[in-house]
Design an enzyme around this catalytic site. Sequence first.
Site, PDB file in Angstrom:
ATOM      1  N   ASP A 483     -24.201  31.176  11.280  1.00 34.14           N
ATOM      2  CA  ASP A 483     -25.279  30.732  11.132  1.00 34.14           C
ATOM      3  C   ASP A 483     -26.172  31.235   9.700  1.00 34.14           C
ATOM      4  O   ASP A 483     -27.101  30.909   9.656  1.00 34.14           O
ATOM      5  CB  ASP A 483     -26.263  31.489  12.166  1.00 34.14           C
ATOM      6  CG  ASP A 483     -26.436  30.999  13.589  1.00 34.14           C
ATOM      7  OD1 ASP A 483     -26.274  29.486  13.289  1.00 34.14           O
ATOM      8  OD2 ASP A 483     -26.345  31.317  14.673  1.00 34.14           O
TER       9      ASP A 483
HETATM   10  C1  GLC Z   1     -24.315  34.882  16.447  1.00 27.84           C
HETATM   11  C2  GLC Z   1     -24.818  33.457  17.151  1.00 27.84           C
HETATM   12  C3  GLC Z   1     -23.729  32.632  17.025  1.00 27.84           C
HETATM   13  C4  GLC Z   1     -23.168  32.639  15.586  1.00 27.84           C
HETATM   14  C5  GLC Z   1     -22.643  33.709  14.973  1.00 27.84           C
HETATM   15  C6  GLC Z   1     -22.254  33.917  13.591  1.00 27.84           C
HETATM   16  O1  GLC Z   1     -23.569  35.352  17.175  1.00 27.84           O
HETATM   17  O2  GLC Z   1     -25.338  33.895  18.350  1.00 27.84           O
HETATM   18  O3  GLC Z   1     -24.328  31.348  17.404  1.00 27.84           O
HETATM   19  O4  GLC Z   1     -22.071  31.666  15.640  1.00 27.84           O
HETATM   20  O5  GLC Z   1     -23.941  34.758  15.196  1.00 27.84           O
HETATM   21  O6  GLC Z   1     -23.473  33.384  12.662  1.00 27.84           O
HETATM   22  C1  GLC Z   2     -29.089  35.698  12.085  1.00 31.92           C
HETATM   23  C2  GLC Z   2     -27.647  36.750  12.521  1.00 31.92           C
HETATM   24  C3  GLC Z   2     -26.748  35.778  13.127  1.00 31.92           C
HETATM   25  C4  GLC Z   2     -27.223  34.960  14.278  1.00 31.92           C
HETATM   26  C5  GLC Z   2     -28.448  34.433  14.004  1.00 31.92           C
HETATM   27  C6  GLC Z   2     -29.268  33.553  14.982  1.00 31.92           C
HETATM   28  O1  GLC Z   2     -28.773  34.805  11.255  1.00 31.92           O
HETATM   29  O2  GLC Z   2     -27.183  37.257  11.452  1.00 31.92           O
HETATM   30  O3  GLC Z   2     -25.672  36.598  13.702  1.00 31.92           O
HETATM   31  O4  GLC Z   2     -26.513  34.090  14.740  1.00 31.92           O
HETATM   32  O5  GLC Z   2     -29.393  35.071  13.257  1.00 31.92           O
HETATM   33  O6  GLC Z   2     -30.354  33.066  14.823  1.00 31.92           O
END
Ligand code: GLC
Ligand code: GLC
Length: 811
Positions: A483
């Site tokens: 993300d």
């Molecule tokens: C968080 C989110 C997931 C994403 C991950 C890596 O765990 O819930 O959807 O893939 O972060 O960014």
């Molecule tokens: C932030 C976090 C990531 C998560 C995301 C969800 O980017 O670092 O882990 O998946 O928020 O919106």
Amino acid sequence: MKYGYFDDASREYVITTPRTPLPWINYLGNEDFFTLLSNTAGGYSFYRDARLRRITRYRYNNCPLDQEGFHLYVKDGDTVWNPGWQPVQTELDSYSCRHGLGYTVIEGTKDGITAKQEFIVPKGEKCMLIRVTVTNISGKEKELSVFPYLEFCLWDAMDDASNFQRNFSTGEVEVAGSAIYHKTEYRERRDHYAVFWANREAQGFDTSRDAFIGVYGSPARPEAVFGAGCTNSVAHGWQPVAAEQFDMTLQPSEQYDLILGLGYIENPAEEKWENPGVINKKKAEAMIARFSDNGTFDAAMNTLKKFWAELLSGYQVESGDEKLDRMVNIWNQYQCMVTFNMSRSASYFESGMGRGMGFRDSCQDLLGFVHMIPERARERILDIAATQFPDGSAYHQYQPLTKKGNLAVGSGFNDDPLWLIAGTDAYLCETGDWSILDEEVDFDNDPALRQPLMEHLRRSFNFTRNHLGPHGLPLIGRADWNDCLNLNCFSEHPGESFQITGPSEGPVAESVFIAGMFVKYGSAYVRICRHLGLETEAAEAEEAVAAVEKATLGAGWDGAWFRRAFDAYGNVVGGKECEEGQIFIEPQGMCVMAGIGKETGEAAAAMKSVEERLDTKYGIVLLQPAYTRYHLELGEISSYPPGYKENAGIFCHNNPWIVCAETELGHGDRAFQVYKRTAPAYIENISEIHRTEPYVYSQMIAGKDAPSFGEGKNSWLTGTAAWTFLSISQAILGLKPTLDGLMIDPCIPADWKGFTVTRRYRGAEYHITVQNPGSVQHGIKRILVDGVAQESKILAPASAGSTVKVEVVMG
Ligand code: GLC
Ligand code: GLC
């Protein structure tokens, strides 16, 4: 250092000091009513949706930590204490907290009095019960009072935490006998209320927080408890609470018990009132009557324990390694249930107000859950698919209560569509229930756009196929699984969301990770098409997959590992020429799991690079070198200090991808080494470093660039649960459900002599014994099914209800 121990026979983790490095929580409930409960009785309850139907209040980012919950105050002369130590923090003579599967028991002893709180959400009920048992072990008569206490939330947790000008005036309660009804907003638009009750007559109550705690009091020093007792206050606005007082005189060895309940009731609009202004309590009274004595409480506990024993019996290993057995047989599966239920909504790190159900998260969660209750996985797949857009893209999240896509976050995460194929494929492989593909499912929650689920999968596949960039690799959109890799974002202003700033699609930025997914899950799609006899479509899809595979080994290959992406300028992300972020874990895991470069050596080289560049003693970090400055063209990933979260943290979720990838190459020793590094039971004795619960995975462990290397964060709600279960149950122990039956293909450490697994599969029970006389890591010499040798590693599904004996000799 440890703060407790595993009691495997009882399927409990027993915490022996209340001073755990962080609150260590448990989840009660797995249908409608949920409670998060810490080892010192902190936490909160909600009905279905942690944001919209919050029943009790919890303040995140609290200081002192973890003060709101379901506390019991024991007043013994001038001494006030809690069996869970918090919030008064009177030193106890003994303390224990047993977190079991769906229940928790907290017990404290002080000055010859033992007080126990047993918490449970009974199956099939919209309530939590707390049985309180007070025992006089002092040898002399004791006069005591106990006070249970909780604070109600005014339903919408977000509004409750912000809209004070209104909310300080809306609170309303009713008191009837030993039951306290919380009915804020029931008079006008709500058809639900909460009830807190006791199965004994209370000697007093309070429903105003100011009265019980005191305007300048605190949960650690409630005025009513430290002073003259409850004052039968009735809340009008402000903060409605439920507190009751029970006085007792206990002879030596005498025991006193009390059943408390917290329930949620809905009434149809026309049956809301019993009298003008008086709520209809019929359902509540029936609920209260169902749990009037110890017998009914014990029965509810037994039912719950049986439910879990039955559920877990679907996959049980005996490996000779007790840590492995407790992870596989108990805690990993338990966490899979919790992540399936909660997605990323409510934990001690997720406020329950932000995210609903994630499209990609929920699709992955069901990978670790589908063998337990396939019917629920089926329903979930259909719910998720209904939030997909007609072009195959998807809402990134949806609210569990409404099942509607979340507009605020919107769409544009280009890995999402492929996860729907992953989840559906897992369901098909587990159940063989092909009827799911014929289910008519909305697009964008619009019944006018309804199509069979198979058409949803087709559009998922085509979305990726039709969104390729300059190198023939999939476009990344807002982000892929990571993300924080926001290649089309370019955020320069504080407070902007990295996930939704900038164009949702750029014509250049590409993801090698999605390429790996397309090969892996695109191939699954091809197999599904073939199974349905869609030969032309299968062949076409296969060609598209082959083209992306080729591009991955071309532009996607850096020489010794897979690149991560191309940014919006067409520059490499995750390549040797990069100043920071030269190698990322995700494409190595996903591409090798997809089998890319397996024949030609790239896969093995990539795994070697992971080991050389990303390994640490606490797990594999996400990338190296960590970003030390903000890269506008990369987004959030470079906003985290080095070693945290996606910026070179040990993101536990993709460690099992490496486990699975190593088993693709037959590397059982390495696979198990990687598995053990992050598996909670194996790191229990560094709990003072790890800090989060030693019975569940955390999303992230601080990486080697972080000052707090080894410290876990964001425990419980993480895709790690499902993926580690897959990595151990399918990749290492090697029981892989396929469309055609259960495949047996273990990949284990060479020094394992063997193991046995009992696995329920499509209604039959398989008893599988694996022997490894030649000390190999991979390979099968012989399979006997009910004594008969068979060629294939795939066992044709046995008839439901049958028991199948499978003997496997590796070599
Ligand atoms: C968080 C989110 C997931 C994403 C991950 C890596 O765990 O819930 O959807 O893939 O972060 O960014
Ligand atoms: C932030 C976090 C990531 C998560 C995301 C969800 O980017 O670092 O882990 O998946 O928020 O919106």
